[in-house]
Every structure is written in C-alpha cells, then in structure tokens.
Design a protein around this motif. Structure first.
Motif, PDB file in Angstrom:
ATOM      1  N   VAL A   8       0.840  -1.204   0.000  1.00 13.35           N
ATOM      2  CA  VAL A   8       0.000   0.000   0.000  1.00 13.35           C
ATOM      3  C   VAL A   8       0.874   1.253   0.000  1.00 13.35           C
ATOM      4  O   VAL A   8       0.614   2.202  -0.746  1.00 13.35           O
ATOM      5  CB  VAL A   8      -0.975  -0.022   1.206  1.00 13.35           C
ATOM      6  CG1 VAL A   8      -1.623   1.342   1.399  1.00 13.35           C
ATOM      7  CG2 VAL A   8      -2.048  -1.095   1.000  1.00 13.35           C
ATOM      8  N   VAL A   9       1.919   1.247   0.807  1.00  9.04           N
ATOM      9  CA  VAL A   9       2.827   2.403   0.854  1.00  9.04           C
ATOM     10  C   VAL A   9       3.477   2.609  -0.519  1.00  9.04           C
ATOM     11  O   VAL A   9       3.573   3.741  -1.010  1.00  9.04           O
ATOM     12  CB  VAL A   9       3.894   2.217   1.959  1.00  9.04           C
ATOM     13  CG1 VAL A   9       5.022   3.233   1.809  1.00  9.04           C
ATOM     14  CG2 VAL A   9       3.245   2.343   3.332  1.00  9.04           C
ATOM     15  N   GLU A  10       3.847   1.525  -1.172  1.00 10.92           N
ATOM     16  CA  GLU A  10       4.474   1.630  -2.495  1.00 10.92           C
ATOM     17  C   GLU A  10       3.511   2.224  -3.535  1.00 10.92           C
ATOM     18  O   GLU A  10       3.878   3.132  -4.294  1.00 10.92           O
ATOM     19  CB  GLU A  10       4.935   0.239  -2.930  1.00 10.92           C
ATOM     20  CG  GLU A  10       5.912   0.263  -4.079  1.00 10.92           C
ATOM     21  CD  GLU A  10       6.299  -1.164  -4.501  1.00 10.92           C
ATOM     22  OE1 GLU A  10       6.650  -1.973  -3.623  1.00 10.92           O
ATOM     23  OE2 GLU A  10       6.209  -1.447  -5.711  1.00 10.92           O
ATOM     24  N   THR A  11       2.275   1.740  -3.546  1.00  9.48           N
ATOM     25  CA  THR A  11       1.298   2.270  -4.510  1.00  9.48           C
ATOM     26  C   THR A  11       1.019   3.743  -4.204  1.00  9.48           C
ATOM     27  O   THR A  11       0.897   4.552  -5.124  1.00  9.48           O
ATOM     28  CB  THR A  11      -0.051   1.516  -4.464  1.00  9.48           C
ATOM     29  OG1 THR A  11      -0.651   1.688  -3.190  1.00  9.48           O
ATOM     30  CG2 THR A  11       0.111   0.053  -4.742  1.00  9.48           C
ATOM     31  N   LEU A  12       0.940   4.080  -2.922  1.00 13.38           N
ATOM     32  CA  LEU A  12       0.681   5.468  -2.541  1.00 13.38           C
ATOM     33  C   LEU A  12       1.819   6.378  -2.986  1.00 13.38           C
ATOM     34  O   LEU A  12       1.573   7.501  -3.449  1.00 13.38           O
ATOM     35  CB  LEU A  12       0.523   5.565  -1.018  1.00 13.38           C
ATOM     36  CG  LEU A  12      -0.912   5.599  -0.515  1.00 13.38           C
ATOM     37  CD1 LEU A  12      -0.940   5.513   1.004  1.00 13.38           C
ATOM     38  CD2 LEU A  12      -1.626   6.865  -0.988  1.00 13.38           C
ATOM     39  N   GLU A  13       3.047   5.897  -2.849  1.00 10.75           N
ATOM     40  CA  GLU A  13       4.188   6.713  -3.285  1.00 10.75           C
ATOM     41  C   GLU A  13       4.130   6.974  -4.788  1.00 10.75           C
ATOM     42  O   GLU A  13       4.389   8.088  -5.248  1.00 10.75           O
ATOM     43  CB  GLU A  13       5.505   6.031  -2.892  1.00 10.75           C
ATOM     44  CG  GLU A  13       5.830   6.289  -1.426  1.00 10.75           C
ATOM     45  CD  GLU A  13       6.988   5.454  -0.888  1.00 10.75           C
ATOM     46  OE1 GLU A  13       7.477   4.558  -1.614  1.00 10.75           O
ATOM     47  OE2 GLU A  13       7.376   5.684   0.275  1.00 10.75           O
ATOM     48  N   GLU A  14       3.765   5.944  -5.549  1.00 13.53           N
ATOM     49  CA  GLU A  14       3.687   6.128  -7.000  1.00 13.53           C
ATOM     50  C   GLU A  14       2.540   7.063  -7.380  1.00 13.53           C
ATOM     51  O   GLU A  14       2.673   7.899  -8.276  1.00 13.53           O
ATOM     52  CB  GLU A  14       3.525   4.771  -7.685  1.00 13.53           C
ATOM     53  CG  GLU A  14       4.813   3.966  -7.621  1.00 13.53           C
ATOM     54  CD  GLU A  14       4.620   2.501  -7.974  1.00 13.53           C
ATOM     55  OE1 GLU A  14       3.622   2.161  -8.637  1.00 13.53           O
ATOM     56  OE2 GLU A  14       5.471   1.684  -7.582  1.00 13.53           O
ATOM     57  N   TYR A  15       1.426   6.907  -6.670  1.00 10.81           N
ATOM     58  CA  TYR A  15       0.269   7.775  -6.938  1.00 10.81           C
ATOM     59  C   TYR A  15       0.608   9.231  -6.607  1.00 10.81           C
ATOM     60  O   TYR A  15       0.346  10.143  -7.406  1.00 10.81           O
ATOM     61  CB  TYR A  15      -0.918   7.279  -6.097  1.00 10.81           C
ATOM     62  CG  TYR A  15      -2.215   8.017  -6.321  1.00 10.81           C
ATOM     63  CD1 TYR A  15      -2.718   8.211  -7.602  1.00 10.81           C
ATOM     64  CD2 TYR A  15      -2.963   8.490  -5.242  1.00 10.81           C
ATOM     65  CE1 TYR A  15      -3.926   8.867  -7.798  1.00 10.81           C
ATOM     66  CE2 TYR A  15      -4.170   9.144  -5.433  1.00 10.81           C
ATOM     67  CZ  TYR A  15      -4.650   9.330  -6.714  1.00 10.81           C
ATOM     68  OH  TYR A  15      -5.848   9.987  -6.895  1.00 10.81           O
ATOM     69  N   ILE A  16       1.215   9.453  -5.452  1.00 10.89           N
ATOM     70  CA  ILE A  16       1.596  10.819  -5.050  1.00 10.89           C
ATOM     71  C   ILE A  16       2.594  11.408  -6.044  1.00 10.89           C
ATOM     72  O   ILE A  16       2.505  12.579  -6.426  1.00 10.89           O
ATOM     73  CB  ILE A  16       2.177  10.815  -3.607  1.00 10.89           C
ATOM     74  CG1 ILE A  16       1.068  10.502  -2.593  1.00 10.89           C
ATOM     75  CG2 ILE A  16       2.857  12.155  -3.280  1.00 10.89           C
ATOM     76  CD1 ILE A  16       1.555  10.213  -1.180  1.00 10.89           C
ATOM     77  N   ASN A  52       2.859  10.671  -9.257  1.00 10.39           N
ATOM     78  CA  ASN A  52       2.135  11.021 -10.484  1.00 10.39           C
ATOM     79  C   ASN A  52       1.339  12.317 -10.311  1.00 10.39           C
ATOM     80  O   ASN A  52       1.298  13.155 -11.207  1.00 10.39           O
ATOM     81  CB  ASN A  52       1.207   9.878 -10.906  1.00 10.39           C
ATOM     82  CG  ASN A  52       1.946   8.820 -11.706  1.00 10.39           C
ATOM     83  OD1 ASN A  52       2.844   9.139 -12.491  1.00 10.39           O
ATOM     84  ND2 ASN A  52       1.584   7.560 -11.504  1.00 10.39           N
ATOM     85  N   LEU A  53       0.700  12.457  -9.144  1.00 12.08           N
ATOM     86  CA  LEU A  53      -0.054  13.692  -8.872  1.00 12.08           C
ATOM     87  C   LEU A  53       0.888  14.897  -8.824  1.00 12.08           C
ATOM     88  O   LEU A  53       0.568  15.966  -9.341  1.00 12.08           O
ATOM     89  CB  LEU A  53      -0.805  13.577  -7.537  1.00 12.08           C
ATOM     90  CG  LEU A  53      -2.055  12.689  -7.544  1.00 12.08           C
ATOM     91  CD1 LEU A  53      -2.445  12.310  -6.120  1.00 12.08           C
ATOM     92  CD2 LEU A  53      -3.226  13.396  -8.228  1.00 12.08           C
ATOM     93  N   SER A  54       2.038  14.720  -8.209  1.00 10.78           N
ATOM     94  CA  SER A  54       2.997  15.831  -8.092  1.00 10.78           C
ATOM     95  C   SER A  54       3.532  16.228  -9.467  1.00 10.78           C
ATOM     96  O   SER A  54       3.688  17.416  -9.761  1.00 10.78           O
ATOM     97  CB  SER A  54       4.160  15.442  -7.177  1.00 10.78           C
ATOM     98  OG  SER A  54       3.676  15.123  -5.887  1.00 10.78           O
TER      99      SER A  54
END
Lengths: 283, 283
Positions: A239-247, A249-251
């Motif tokens: 979950v932390v890994e997916t969140l890092e990638e999502y953040i 992409n948003l950034s």
C-alpha cells in the motif's frame, strides 16, 4: 454442504449466505457474530436461518470467515481447531499473505482454503447483504495446492454455482496486485473526501455544486474504517508503495500545470484514456 | 425561443439540444461545429434539426457555446458581434472567470449569460448526447446582473423547464469551489488510472482483479483531454491549490501507515465517512 456457518454476518458474509442459500436450497445457514444486534438483524432479514456459536462448529460442512482481516488471522486457527476432518473453512479477506502464514503449520491446514471473492459495495452490516453480488465476479484462490482436493472441489463448485470465475495466484502476487486495483482506490477516495470536507466548511456549496463525477470518485469514502484499517495494516508495504507512485504522479501532473506545460497535461490524460479498453474488459 | 443555435454538438451541447427540443417542440435546433463529421452525425442522430454556420447567427434567438473553454473565450466575442439585439448567447463551460473577463467590455455584454449546468458523463461526441441529463441538476449562473433582464428570464425559464435548479455566484467563487468538487476529482481519477496502467503491464491482472470500486474511482479517467486540458489551464491557480492539499492529505495518510499509527488511519477514514451525509444531500 448442508450445514454452512457464516462468521461475520455483514455485507460480504451476508451476501454469500443469500447466494449459497439460493444455490443449495436444502442447506441451513448458521450465523455467528460477536455483534448480537447484527445477528438478530441477520436472522430477521432472512440472511441466516439460525444463530450459532463456536461450540456448534464440529457440525459444520463449510465455515466462512467474513470478518476484519486482523480478527480473521486470530480466529482462523481456533476455528480450524474446532471443525471436523470433513469440514472446509474459507476466509474471504482482502489480504492473503497474513492469513495463509497464520495457519501454514496448522495441523488442519488441508481443511482451509484462502479465497478473495472480489465484490462489494460501500455499505456494511447485515442490511447491506444483497443477492447476486458475486455473479460474474472474480474469486482469487491462493495456495490451492495446500487444501485437500475433495474439499477444494466442494468449495469451487459452490462458487461456480453462484456465478464466480476462479483465478489462482500466490498470496504475495495477490496482495501486490490488489493494492493497486482496490486498496489504492479506497485511499484516493477517502483522501479526496477529506480534502473537500476540510475546504468546504459550508457544505451547502458541496451539495449544490457536486455532480455525478464527484460522487463516483468519492463513493468508496463511505466504506467501513473497521474493515479497511486492518487491510492497510496487513498490506502495509504494498500500500505504501502504490501510494508513493500515486503521489508522485499527482505531483508531476501538478508541476506540469505550474510550468504551463499543457501539452504534457494533455498527453498524460490522453494516454490514460486507455483505461477505457481495460474497463470494457471488466464487463 | 424559436431559433436555437448550438455551437459544439458534443456531450453537453447535444444533450442540451435534445432537452430544449422536448421543452419547446416548435423550436428549430441548428448545429454549428468545426468538426464536419460530428455535425453530420448529430443530424443523423436527430440531435440537431439543421446544420448552420456563423453567417446564420443574426437569425438566432438563443446561441449556446458548448466548446472547450479556451476556444469559447475566443469565439464568444465574435458570436456576440453577429447576433441581433434581441438574441441571448450563453456558454456552458466549467470555468467562469476567463469567459466573463473576455466579454466584460463587449458592446453586447448584456446579450450574454454565463452558465455552468453541472452534469455530464465520461463520454464525448454527438453520440454521447442523452435526454434528461440536466434533470434535477444544478446550474450555476454568474454575473446575472450584467445580462438584460428580459433575456435572463427567457434563458432561466428554459433551464427550469428542463428540470434544473439555479444558483447564483460570482465567477471567482464558482472557479474556486468547482476546483474542489469537479476538477480535482478528474485529476485524482486520471492519476489513479495512470498509476495502475504503469504498474500493471499485464492488463489481464487488472481485468481479473478490478472490482466495481476501482471502476467507480477511475471512471472519470475516460473523460476527454481536449475538454479538460484548457479547464485546468484556465483554472490553474485553484487547481494547483486543491492538488497541493490533496497530495498533502495523501502524504499524511501514507506517513501514518509507515509509522504504524493505525489509530490515526482509522480516525481519518471515520471522519471522512461524513461524506455520506453530504452525498445524500445531492439526491
């Protein structure tokens, strides 16, 4: 498959109870729930036929654990210890590594099958139980080889009867992929809801201006924190890994806007439109 | 309101055409579109009655601009220059500051009404046009005082007939609030789709494991980049601000998970469940 015990009579357990009853009209559905009010409600709604306790488990042909994943990890070894050698116990949780590990050396390991029927709604409790929730949906089966063949067959036959297609995966792969296509969606939705609630103190503005697009993206923010907190805990690393990638992409997307690079903004969206083809595959 | 001209015969323009025709059976709907194929399609589908060009605009009672917001800003002054003194021109874009500013000193300013009927789907083009898309939805009207009263009345009466409720707002407030409840939802959905597509090279895994939750949160990632790029450009400042807050909330949530602070994870979700009450208000 005459005596079916559902531990946890909420959205998933209750919906499975309704479908199993349709598939096997002669079966008796017993409900076990630490929440006595839910148990009474489940019986009144016809979701279960009878209330039961752990003391009745030796009588079970099939036991379904449909409880939060942290509770399931604690309860599964006890449940396996109670059932007969001809009984099969399944869990239906959204994480698979922890539960498989919890019973890896259990003397009754061959009486357990790890499943994840991928279906749900944003609602919870016995009144959220609905028929045909699992029709045409996917059920991920983990470590199938560790379950006695005859018991596997009985369970898979029942899932086929309620309209599910089976996919086989190891628990590590399951937890990695499901982090992307389910756990991350829930967090993106919860945080979208949080961002809007914090900003729009005057909820009249949300009420008036929110269209169906907002409603769709924020729907999962209605989900049960009791269910989802232990899922994120058990699947922490993915979950932390997916969140890092999502953040990230948003950034990047934000940075393109800041730098007036609207060609890249366009391209990022155009490329992502490809999700249409993928989603068409879902149905 | 006999001669109605729709400039841009896609999802929004086409759906308005269908509803206006139902509300005013005697009206004639003229379509103007730089995409000739769309124009032919719109006529074949019965979305418009006749094709037209800017040269016909002096004949218009009502002109609707339903084109990307950057194009609208350029076209509106020209369209206003063509129409008669008894004609009213509206735009239906998702940003309101730029368009209002573009005609603030136009000699025909009183013939323009800035509107944002908040409705849509993730589809585009004439074939995406559907009836009753606007029923029970909100229409935000900006700078109503700058439009001639008689013309205001005609337009608002028509929107009431197709089932919309009107809200009045200045363009600055509109753009600020809509960034939260619409523009941010689209970006969160696009970036969710992007994150999953990048990771799941084997789309079979997405196909198999994605449930209705993923589909719901990623639905808006099917939207038209042609429409959305100029919206983000025109509403740059607000969109960047909402994105920063969203990214901050996601980062905080991630940090809670990293630090095993699952009490805070639980609380953040529990507090956000309040979105249920707000969404119930939408219907």
């Amino acid at each position: 498959m005459k005596h079916i015990y559902i531990i946890g009579t909420g959205l998933i357990g209750g919906s499975l109870a309704l479908d199993f009853k349709s598939a096997l009209p002669d079966c008796i559905i017993y409900g076990i729930d630490k929440n006595e009010a839910h148990l009474i409600e489940a019986q009144e709604l016809g979701v279960i036929d009878q209330k039961a306790t752990y003391e009745d488990l030796p009588n079970a042909d099939l036991v379904v654990l449909a409880i939060p994943v942290d509770v399931a990890v604690n309860e599964l070894p006890k449940v396996l210890g109670k059932v007969s050698d001809f009984s099969v116990v399944i869990d239906v949780g959204s994480t698979k590594q922890a539960i498989c590990k919890a019973v890896d050396n259990h003397p009754k390991r061959r009486n357990f099958l790890a499943t994840h029927p991928i279906a749900g709604t944003e609602f919870s409790g016995p009144k959220a139980a609905i028929q045909n929730l699992f029709k045409n949906k996917t059920n991920i089966i983990c470590e199938v080889e560790k379950t006695a063949s005859k018991l596997q067959e009985q369970v898979l036959d029942l899932f086929l009867k309620i309209g599910m297609r089976m996919r086989y995966m190891n628990p590590e792969s399951h937890d990695k992929h499901i982090a992307y296509v389910s756990h991350l969606s829930h967090i993106s939705s919860f945080m979208l809801g949080k961002t809007v609630i914090e900003k729009e103190k005057n909820e009249r503005d949300i009420f008036d201006m929110a269209g169906s697009g907002f409603e769709s993206t924020v729907r999962l923010a209605k989900s049960s924190p009791e269910m989802w907190t232990p899922i994120f805990e058990q699947n922490k690393q993915n979950v932390v890994e997916t969140l890092e990638e999502y953040i990230q992409n948003l950034s990047m997307f934000k940075q393109m806007i800041v730098e007036d690079d609207f060609q890249s903004v366009y391209k990022a969206m155009k490329d992502t439109n490809y999700i249409k083809q993928i989603l068409n595959g879902i149905h």
